[in-house]
Structure formats: C-alpha cells, structure tokens
Design a protein around this motif. Structure first.
Motif, short mmCIF file in Angstrom:
data_model
loop_
_atom_site.label_atom_id
_atom_site.label_comp_id
_atom_site.label_asym_id
_atom_site.label_seq_id
_atom_site.Cartn_x
_atom_site.Cartn_y
_atom_site.Cartn_z
N ALA A 21 36.89 -103.50 -27.74
CA ALA A 21 37.12 -102.06 -27.82
C ALA A 21 37.13 -101.43 -26.44
CB ALA A 21 36.04 -101.42 -28.70
N ALA A 25 40.48 -99.68 -25.25
CA ALA A 25 40.40 -98.23 -25.12
C ALA A 25 40.68 -97.80 -23.68
CB ALA A 25 39.03 -97.73 -25.57
N PRO A 27 38.80 -96.76 -21.30
CA PRO A 27 38.27 -95.47 -20.87
C PRO A 27 38.10 -95.44 -19.36
CG PRO A 27 36.56 -96.78 -21.89
CD PRO A 27 37.85 -97.54 -22.02
N LEU A 98 35.13 -96.99 -31.22
CA LEU A 98 36.15 -96.94 -30.16
C LEU A 98 37.49 -97.48 -30.63
CD1 LEU A 98 34.03 -98.08 -27.08
CD2 LEU A 98 34.99 -95.81 -27.48
N ARG A 102 40.81 -94.96 -31.12
CA ARG A 102 41.66 -95.21 -29.96
C ARG A 102 42.98 -94.46 -30.12
NH1 ARG A 102 44.90 -100.26 -28.73
NH2 ARG A 102 44.55 -100.59 -30.92
#
Length: 106
Positions: A21, A25, A27, A98, A102
């Motif tokens: 994740a 993702a 981030p 997550l 997403r």
C-alpha cells in the motif's frame, strides 16, 4: 498447526499488505512518515491493551490454551502468541485503508 506457525503466515502477510500500500499509494515522504508513526503508535497501544486484557481474561478463567499449541513464553499469563493478532491488525488495517482509498481526492 500451532499458533507460532499461524503467526508466521499472517503477520508477514499483513506487513506485505502495508508495504504494498505504501509503495502503490506513493504518498509524499512526509505522509509516509506520518503513516508509519501512526502505525507504530497503534502497535504500542494495541500490544499494551492486549497485555492487560489478556491477563485479566485468563486470570478470571474466561479461556485457557492447550499447552501443546504454545511455545511456552508468556507475558504474565498471556502467551506471547496472542500478541501477533494486534500486531497483524495494526499493520493490515492501515494497509487496506491506503489501498482502498488510493486515487481518491482528500
């Protein structure tokens, strides 16, 4: 199959979901750090609560474990294998969150 063998399957699987994740993702680095801090805080709280409440439930006689399925290490009355469940939950649930959120806008 004993509890250690089950834990050796599910805890790494939960960690893999979180890692996947975080990779998918993508981030920002600050966001990744925040997620990991939150996961670590959740781990500490869940393990502490497990230590307290497992000992209370075992001491009160709500449940017991067959001795042949445990490795013999205990924290108070709670077998060490019981701590894998909150650890797996603290890794798996943020990972699933997550993954499922997403691509959504905040």
């Amino acid at each position: 199959m004993n509890f250690v063998q089950l834990n050796l399957i599910f805890v790494p699987a939960a960690a893999a979901v979180l890692l996947l994740a975080l990779l998918l993702a993508r981030p920002r680095s600050g966001d990744t750090r925040k997620v990991l801090i939150c996961v670590a805080a959740s781990l500490v709280v869940l393990v502490a609560l497990t230590a307290v409440f497992d000992n209370v439930m075992i001491a009160s006689g709500l449940f017991d474990y067959a001795g042949d399925t445990l490795n013999g290490t205990h924290v108070g009355l709670a077998p060490i294998e019981d701590f894998a469940y909150p650890i797996a939950a603290a890794l798996l649930l943020p990972g699933l969150w997550l993954l499922f959120t997403r691509g959504r806008k905040a």
